[in-house]
Scaffold this motif. Structure first.
Motif, PDB file in Angstrom:
ATOM      1  N   ILE A  51     -14.469   8.783  17.784  1.00 14.40           N
ATOM      2  CA  ILE A  51     -14.271  10.224  17.975  1.00 14.40           C
ATOM      3  C   ILE A  51     -13.750  10.899  16.705  1.00 14.40           C
ATOM      4  CG2 ILE A  51     -13.920  10.114  20.472  1.00 14.40           C
ATOM      5  CD1 ILE A  51     -10.882  10.332  19.919  1.00 14.40           C
ATOM      6  N   HIS A  52     -13.269  10.094  15.731  1.00 11.43           N
ATOM      7  CA  HIS A  52     -12.735  10.668  14.507  1.00 11.43           C
ATOM      8  C   HIS A  52     -12.640   9.575  13.450  1.00 11.43           C
ATOM      9  CE1 HIS A  52     -10.422  13.377  11.973  1.00 11.43           C
ATOM     10  NE2 HIS A  52      -9.521  12.429  11.807  1.00 11.43           N
ATOM     11  N   ILE A  53     -12.905   9.935  12.197  1.00 15.08           N
ATOM     12  CA  ILE A  53     -12.738   9.011  11.075  1.00 15.08           C
ATOM     13  C   ILE A  53     -11.994   9.749   9.974  1.00 15.08           C
ATOM     14  CG2 ILE A  53     -13.898   7.657   9.287  1.00 15.08           C
ATOM     15  CD1 ILE A  53     -16.170   7.138  11.247  1.00 15.08           C
ATOM     16  N   GLU A  54     -10.964   9.110   9.429  1.00 16.85           N
ATOM     17  CA  GLU A  54     -10.213   9.715   8.330  1.00 16.85           C
ATOM     18  C   GLU A  54      -9.819   8.620   7.350  1.00 16.85           C
ATOM     19  OE1 GLU A  54      -5.710   9.698  10.227  1.00 16.85           O
ATOM     20  OE2 GLU A  54      -6.951  11.466  10.500  1.00 16.85           O
ATOM     21  N   GLY A  55      -9.348   9.024   6.171  1.00 16.25           N
ATOM     22  CA  GLY A  55      -8.909   8.064   5.171  1.00 16.25           C
ATOM     23  C   GLY A  55      -7.662   7.331   5.616  1.00 16.25           C
ATOM     24  N   ASP A  56      -7.554   6.071   5.221  1.00 22.87           N
ATOM     25  CA  ASP A  56      -6.401   5.244   5.573  1.00 22.87           C
ATOM     26  C   ASP A  56      -5.333   5.400   4.495  1.00 22.87           C
ATOM     27  OD1 ASP A  56      -4.560   3.307   6.273  1.00 22.87           O
ATOM     28  OD2 ASP A  56      -6.061   1.765   6.664  1.00 22.87           O
ATOM     29  N   PRO A  57      -4.172   5.986   4.825  1.00 25.32           N
ATOM     30  CA  PRO A  57      -3.132   6.206   3.814  1.00 25.32           C
ATOM     31  C   PRO A  57      -2.522   4.909   3.272  1.00 25.32           C
ATOM     32  CG  PRO A  57      -2.347   6.868   5.984  1.00 25.32           C
ATOM     33  CD  PRO A  57      -3.795   6.509   6.134  1.00 25.32           C
ATOM     34  N   ARG A  58      -2.738   3.780   3.938  1.00 24.96           N
ATOM     35  CA  ARG A  58      -2.191   2.504   3.465  1.00 24.96           C
ATOM     36  C   ARG A  58      -3.009   1.917   2.318  1.00 24.96           C
ATOM     37  NH1 ARG A  58      -2.538  -0.316   9.163  1.00 24.96           N
ATOM     38  NH2 ARG A  58      -4.569   0.628   8.829  1.00 24.96           N
ATOM     39  N   SER A  59      -4.193   2.462   2.069  1.00 20.51           N
ATOM     40  CA  SER A  59      -5.091   1.894   1.060  1.00 20.51           C
ATOM     41  C   SER A  59      -4.665   2.282  -0.359  1.00 20.51           C
ATOM     42  CB  SER A  59      -6.518   2.392   1.302  1.00 20.51           C
ATOM     43  OG  SER A  59      -7.339   2.065   0.200  1.00 20.51           O
ATOM     44  N   PRO A  60      -4.533   1.299  -1.251  1.00 20.45           N
ATOM     45  CA  PRO A  60      -4.225   1.640  -2.651  1.00 20.45           C
ATOM     46  C   PRO A  60      -5.431   2.271  -3.358  1.00 20.45           C
ATOM     47  CG  PRO A  60      -4.552  -0.718  -2.415  1.00 20.45           C
ATOM     48  CD  PRO A  60      -4.603  -0.128  -1.034  1.00 20.45           C
ATOM     49  N   VAL A  61      -6.613   2.141  -2.778  1.00 12.67           N
ATOM     50  CA  VAL A  61      -7.827   2.677  -3.396  1.00 12.67           C
ATOM     51  C   VAL A  61      -7.910   4.184  -3.217  1.00 12.67           C
ATOM     52  CG1 VAL A  61     -10.352   2.633  -3.350  1.00 12.67           C
ATOM     53  CG2 VAL A  61      -9.078   0.509  -3.099  1.00 12.67           C
ATOM     54  N   ASN A  62      -7.821   4.650  -1.987  1.00 13.61           N
ATOM     55  CA  ASN A  62      -8.000   6.091  -1.727  1.00 13.61           C
ATOM     56  C   ASN A  62      -6.757   6.779  -1.174  1.00 13.61           C
ATOM     57  OD1 ASN A  62      -8.680   4.466   0.619  1.00 13.61           O
ATOM     58  ND2 ASN A  62      -9.390   6.330   1.598  1.00 13.61           N
ATOM     59  N   GLN A  63      -5.727   6.033  -0.825  1.00 10.47           N
ATOM     60  CA  GLN A  63      -4.451   6.585  -0.367  1.00 10.47           C
ATOM     61  C   GLN A  63      -4.618   7.679   0.698  1.00 10.47           C
ATOM     62  OE1 GLN A  63      -2.590   7.730  -4.053  1.00 10.47           O
ATOM     63  NE2 GLN A  63      -2.058   5.629  -4.541  1.00 10.47           N
ATOM     64  N   GLY A  64      -5.540   7.463   1.620  1.00  8.56           N
ATOM     65  CA  GLY A  64      -5.732   8.393   2.733  1.00  8.56           C
ATOM     66  C   GLY A  64      -6.730   9.507   2.479  1.00  8.56           C
ATOM     67  N   THR A  65      -7.275   9.590   1.295  1.00  6.17           N
ATOM     68  CA  THR A  65      -8.242  10.656   0.994  1.00  6.17           C
ATOM     69  C   THR A  65      -9.665  10.139   1.155  1.00  6.17           C
ATOM     70  OG1 THR A  65      -8.344  10.088  -1.360  1.00  6.17           O
ATOM     71  CG2 THR A  65      -6.667  11.683  -0.687  1.00  6.17           C
ATOM     72  N   LEU A  66     -10.597  11.060   1.349  1.00  8.76           N
ATOM     73  CA  LEU A  66     -12.025  10.734   1.385  1.00  8.76           C
ATOM     74  C   LEU A  66     -12.788  11.841   0.666  1.00  8.76           C
ATOM     75  CD1 LEU A  66     -12.531   9.588   5.108  1.00  8.76           C
ATOM     76  CD2 LEU A  66     -12.504   8.123   3.088  1.00  8.76           C
TER      77      LEU A  66
END
Length: 197
Positions: free
Chosen positions: A77-92
């Protein structure tokens, strides 16, 4: 006519009572209830409906941005960036932010289509059939074009009848395995990656 005026007057006064701007102009704090309306109080985050949250990686490039996938009754129902990721830090990026739309698009083909040689139409086939067919045709092409040695006797163990074009979403580990399987295992010489083109 009077009834209609009363009804209209009631709606306008109700709107003015509910509208946050007059309350804010009257001095109520913007950060408190003054900024809310009946409609905004009734709103709930759609993520509250999710009964499961999973992780994924964005499929659109080799950066590997992590995503959180919220699902309800087994459907995303929803997809968002994962803030735990060192790659994208929650952004997309815009493509990554559109993953849900691509995933749920009614235009998305999610079954195998096969058009037989000389046919003018596509047929739906099972995935197991398609994987078996790909394996058989790969083996057939390799067997028909495999060269063990050059005319002077040097061992080459290669085929020019097959090639691989990788995609930009493949990471180093996947490219390593492709090189080992296709180059060392099948003897492919033509191994390229779309990210270099």
């Amino acid at each position: 006519m009077k009834k209609m005026r009363r009804s209209m007057s009631g709606r306008v006064s109700g709107f003015l009572r509910d509208w946050s701007l007059p309350r804010q102009l009257a001095g109520e704090s913007v950060m408190a209830e003054a900024a809310k309306s009946a409609a905004s109080r009734a709103l709930r985050p759609r993520l509250e409906e999710a009964d499961k949250v999973g992780t994924s990686i964005c499929p659109f490039c080799a950066v590997g941005c992590a995503q959180l996938v919220y699902a309800k009754n087994g459907k995303p129902i929803h997809i968002e960036g994962d803030p735990r990721s060192p790659v994208n830090q929650g952004t997309l990026c815009p493509k990554g932010a559109g993953t849900l739309g691509v995933l749920l698009s009614p235009e998305r083909i999610n079954h195998v289509l096969h058009r037989a040689p000389y046919s003018d139409r596509w047929e739906q086939k099972p995935l197991d059939w398609a994987m078996e067919r790909i394996a058989q045709l790969t083996k057939q092409a390799r067997d028909e074009t495999f060269a063990e040695t050059l005319p002077d006797g040097r061992v080459i163990n290669q085929t020019l009848g097959l090639g691989s074009l990788g995609g930009a979403t493949l990471d180093n580990e996947e490219n390593y395995l492709i090189k080992k399987l296709f180059g060392g295992g099948l003897g492919m010489v033509n191994i390229e990656n779309q990210a270099r083109i």
